[in-house]
Design a protein around this motif. Structure first.
Motif, short mmCIF file in Angstrom:
data_model
loop_
_atom_site.label_atom_id
_atom_site.label_comp_id
_atom_site.label_asym_id
_atom_site.label_seq_id
_atom_site.Cartn_x
_atom_site.Cartn_y
_atom_site.Cartn_z
N TYR A 267 37.70 34.22 36.78
CA TYR A 267 36.70 35.00 37.05
C TYR A 267 37.06 36.18 37.55
O TYR A 267 36.83 37.41 37.11
N GLU A 268 38.20 36.37 38.44
CA GLU A 268 38.77 37.31 39.00
C GLU A 268 39.65 38.22 37.91
O GLU A 268 40.06 39.46 37.71
N ARG B 93 37.57 40.00 35.55
CA ARG B 93 37.30 41.39 36.58
C ARG B 93 38.25 42.44 36.30
O ARG B 93 38.13 43.59 36.06
N ARG C 291 38.30 46.01 34.46
CA ARG C 291 38.80 47.08 35.02
C ARG C 291 39.80 48.01 34.05
O ARG C 291 39.62 49.26 33.84
N ALA D 89 39.99 46.90 40.87
CA ALA D 89 39.11 45.88 40.23
C ALA D 89 37.85 45.93 41.39
O ALA D 89 36.84 45.13 41.09
N ILE E 187 34.48 46.85 40.19
CA ILE E 187 33.79 46.23 39.16
C ILE E 187 32.79 45.16 39.65
O ILE E 187 33.30 44.23 40.39
N PHE F 196 29.93 42.15 38.66
CA PHE F 196 29.44 41.76 37.71
C PHE F 196 27.96 41.48 38.15
O PHE F 196 27.44 41.13 38.93
N VAL G 174 28.03 44.59 33.51
CA VAL G 174 29.18 45.24 34.30
C VAL G 174 28.60 46.41 34.91
O VAL G 174 27.92 47.14 34.21
N GLU H 259 27.45 40.92 44.71
CA GLU H 259 27.27 39.58 43.81
C GLU H 259 26.96 38.47 44.96
O GLU H 259 27.70 37.45 45.21
N ALA I 273 31.43 35.39 32.57
CA ALA I 273 32.21 36.80 33.06
C ALA I 273 33.66 36.12 32.38
O ALA I 273 34.14 37.05 31.84
#
Length: 612
Positions: free
Chosen positions: A278-279, A282, A286, A294, A297, A299, A444, A483, A492
Motif C-alpha cells: 500500500y505504501e 503511495r 508521488r 509521499a 498523497i 488515497f 488520489v 484516510e 491502491a
C-alpha cells in the motif's frame, strides 16, 4: 457603415459587425441567477488587479506557422521554440484569450450560426496533416474507404487488411506545442528525475524508440478477446473509463492470493506485506505526480471524493460569507456541485470563467473575475466533454497572485499528458485511478503538506488518530489524517501497477501518439455531411464530441454498438459546457494509446453508412 474592399460589394464590414455584436451582448443582463456571475464587467473592482496580473505574468506564445511576430508577440532570443514567451504586451495569447470571436467564427464569416454551424470549413487547428484528395464514399460495402495522401508516419498504420502489427514512428522534430500543453525538454528531464523515469524513456517525445500501439493493445485482454455483436471490441469510451492491462489484473489477484490483510496494524507477516504494498503504491503516485513527499498523497475513492474532501474540510474551515470561488465553464459536475452546495450553505459567491465558441478558456475575462475576495479557483486541466487542454500554469499563477488557493481536476489529464504538481504549483490536484488504466474505486488527492496539516479532517474513525479520550482527540498528520477506516487497499496496489505500466511506456510518447491519432480522426470526421464537432480548441486531448444532423445521439450510439464500437452518449456530467455550445447532449468517442487508425476507420465508416 463602411465596407471592406476585400469583401463583395454591399456587404457590411465584419470587424464593425463584431464590435456591434460584442457591445450588444455586453449590454444584455447576466444569464446566471443569484450570486453566480458569468460577466466579468459585473466586477469593476477587479479591473485594476486584472490589468496588473495581465502585465506582470509571462504567458507562452501559441506557436503558429505564420510566426510569433505576426501576432504582436516577440520571441525571446536564445530559447528553444517551445520555451519562448510573449514579451512587451503582457497579455494572454490571442489564440487563448481571443477577442470574443473564435477561430471557427472567423473562418465562417457572416454565415456563422452557433445553432447550425457549418461542418467542413477550413480548420487551421489541424497541424501536421497535409492530406491529398480523400476518396468519397461509394455504394456497396468497403473496408478502408478513407485512404488519402498521408504523411509517412500514418501510412504505416493505415495499410490494407489484414494488418500486421507495426511500430508508429515518432517525428524527430514535432511542431513546437504551447508550453502549457507539453512540458519543455528541460522540464521533461526534471520530470524523469522526480518520477523515477529513466532519461532514455523520455526520448520518445523528441525522436527516439518507435511507439507500437498494436503491441500495447495486446497487453489488454478485453481488447484482444472480447466480441460485441460478433465484432471485435473497439473501445472509444476512454474518457469515461479505461481498460486494464493484464499486469494490473494480475497484481490485484496476487494481492488477494498472497498479501490480503488490513494495514498499519497487527504484527503478522501478511499485515507487513499489505502495508508495504500500500505504501509502495503511495510512493509510485508521488513520483508519477512529481510531488515533494509521499505525505502529500491521499488515497480516496476517486476525483469526485477528492474534490468533496477539500470542499467539506478546507472549504468548511476557511471560507466565510462573501468569499468568492471561481470555476470554469468547462467543469464536470464533480467540480461544480460541491462548490455550489458550499456556496449556498455559507453565502459564498460562485463565479464562472467563460469560454469561446471553440471551448477555450478566456484568460482576459478570467483576470477580471479575480478580486481580493477570491479565495479559491477550481478548474479542470482537460475537459471531459470537449477535450480542451486548459492553460493550467497561467490560471494557477494568476490565482496565486490574487491570494487564492487552487484545486486542479486532473481526472482527464493524467493518462494523456505528463503532470508535475510542483511545476504547476497547484495547492490540490485530484484524479481517478480508473481513468489511468487502474481499478475503479480508487483515486488520489494531492495536497501541499503544510496545507493538509492545517486542515481539519473530513471523516473520523480508526487509522487517522494518534490518541482518543472522551475529553480530547489528537489526529495524525497527513496523509493518515484523511484516510479514516479501512481503505481500498487492493485497488491502491492495483493503481500502483497501472502507474508502473504507463511510466514504462512514457507519457511523452503516449501524448504525441494520441495527438496525431486525434488529428487523423478529426480530419476524417470533418468530411462527414451534417457532423458537427463540439469543442474545436487548437489544443485538445483525445475527445471527439459530435452531433450528427438528422440522427439522435442514441441512434448514433446504437448504430456504433452494432459494429462493436463503444462510445458515450449523453451530457457526460458536464451540462453547463454543452449548453454553452448550444446542445444538451453529444456523442463522445474518446481515444487512448491502445487505439489505432483502424479503430478510427471503423468509427468513420459506420457514420458514413448512417448518413448514407
Amino acid at each position: 457603415m463602411s465596407t471592406n474592399t476585400n469583401q463583395p460589394p454591399g456587404l457590411p464590414d465584419v470587424a464593425q459587425l463584431q464590435q456591434l455584436a460584442n457591445a450588444f451582448f455586453r449590454a444584455l443582463p447576466g444569464e446566471a441567477p443569484g450570486a453566480v456571475s458569468l460577466q466579468p464587467e459585473d466586477h469593476p473592482i477587479a479591473s485594476g488587479m486584472a490589468e496588473t496580473l495581465a502585465n506582470s505574468i509571462q504567458l507562452p506564445v501559441f506557436w503558429e506557422d505564420a510566426g510569433a511576430a505576426s501576432s504582436g508577440y516577440t520571441a525571446v532570443a536564445g530559447k528553444a521554440p517551445q520555451q519562448q514567451y510573449a514579451t512587451g504586451a503582457g497579455r494572454a495569447p490571442v489564440a487563448v484569450a481571443g477577442s470574443g470571436a473564435s477561430p471557427s467564427y472567423l473562418q465562417q464569416g457572416n454565415s456563422f450560426n452557433i445553432k447550425e454551424p457549418a461542418t467542413s470549413f477550413p480548420d487551421n487547428n489541424l497541424r501536421n496533416i497535409t492530406p491529398g484528395a480523400a476518396k468519397a464514399p461509394h455504394s456497396g460495402e468497403w473496408e478502408n474507404p478513407f485512404q488519402f495522401d498521408l504523411p509517412p508516419f500514418f501510412q504505416q498504420q493505415h495499410s490494407s487488411q489484414p494488418r500486421v502489427p507495426v511500430s508508429f514512428p515518432l517525428a524527430a522534430a514535432p511542431t513546437p506545442p504551447p508550453s502549457f500543453y507539453f512540458l519543455n525538454e528541460q522540464q521533461f528531464a526534471n520530470y524523469g528525475t522526480t518520477s523515477g523515469v529513466q532519461p532514455s524513456q523520455l526520448k520518445h517525445a523528441f525522436g527516439g524508440p518507435a511507439f507500437d500501439a498494436y503491441a500495447i493493445r495486446n497487453d489488454f485482454p478485453i481488447l484482444v478477446k472480447e466480441k460485441v455483436n460478433g465484432k471485435s471490441l473497439v473501445w472509444l469510451d476512454n474518457a469515461a473509463t479505461t481498460q486494464k492491462p493484464q499486469l494490473v489484473i494480475d497484481r490485484i489477484s496476487s494481492f488477494y492470493q498472497h498479501e490480503n490483510s488490513n494495514i498499519h496494524r497487527a504484527a503478522h507477516e501478511l499485515a507487513a506485506r499489505a502495508t508495504d504494498a500500500y505504501e509502495a503504491a503511495r510512493e509510485k503516485v508521488r513520483a508519477f505526480l512529481g510531488a515533494r513527499s509521499a505525505n502529500e498523497i491521499i488515497f480516496v475513492r476517486g476525483a469526485t471524493e477528492a474534490i468533496n474532501l477539500v470542499a467539506q474540510s478546507w472549504g468548511e474551515q476557511h471560507l466565510a460569507p462573501g468569499d468568492e470561488i471561481i470555476v470554469s465553464h468547462l467543469e464536470h459536475h464533480a467540480n461544480i456541485v460541491p462548490w455550489k452546495r458550499l456556496a449556498d450553505k455559507k453565502g459564498l459567491t460562485l463565479k464562472v470563467i467563460p469560454v469561446d465558441d471553440d471551448g477555450q478558456i478566456l484568460l482576459d475575462a478570467y483576470a477580471k473575475l479575480l478580486t481580493p475576495k477570491t479565495r479559491l479557483v477550481a478548474f479542470t486541466q482537460v475537459s471531459n466533454a470537449l477535450g480542451t487542454v486548459t492553460p493550467a500554469q497561467q490560471i494557477i499563477a494568476m490565482a496565486h497572485a490574487a491570494g487564492a488557493k487552487v484545486l486542479v481536476d486532473g481526472a482527464q489529464s493524467v493518462s494523456h499528458i505528463p503532470v508535475n504538481v510542483q511545476a504547476l504549483d497547484a495547492d490540490w490536484f485530484a484524479f481517478s485511478g480508473h481513468k489511468v488504466f487502474g481499478p475503479t474505486g480508487i483515486g488520489v488527492l494531492y495536497g501541499k503538506e503544510h496545507l493538509l496539516n492545517a486542515t481539519e479532517p473530513w471523516q473520523g474513525g480508526g487509522n487517522m488518530i494518534k490518541d482518543v479520550t472522551f475529553e480530547e482527540i489528537q489526529y495524525h498528520p497527513a496523509p493518515n489524517r484523511f484516510e479514516a477506516g479501512t481503505g481500498n487497499i487492493a485497488d491502491a496496489v492495483g493503481l500502483g501497477a497501472a502507474i508502473d505500466y504507463v511510466t514504462k511506456i512514457g507519457l511523452p510518447a503516449i501524448n504525441q501518439y494520441e495527438h496525431w491519432l486525434l488529428e487523423y480522426a478529426t480530419y476524417h470526421m470533418k468530411q462527414i455531411p451534417g457532423l458537427r464537432l463540439i469543442g474545436t480548441a487548437p489544443d485538445k486531448a483525445s475527445v471527439l464530441s459530435f452531433n450528427l444532423k438528422g440522427h439522435s445521439n442514441d441512434e448514433v450510439g446504437k448504430a456504433l454498438n452494432k459494429e462493436g464500437i463503444a462510445v458515450r452518449t449523453g451530457h457526460h456530467c458536464a451540462q453547463p459546457i454543452l449548453r454553452r455550445m448550444g446542445v444538451e447532449t453529444s456523442v463522445r468517442p474518446s481515444l487512448a494509446f491502445y487505439n489505432t487508425c483502424e479503430d478510427v476507420d471503423r468509427l468513420v465508416s459506420t457514420l458514413w453508412r448512417l448518413v448514407k
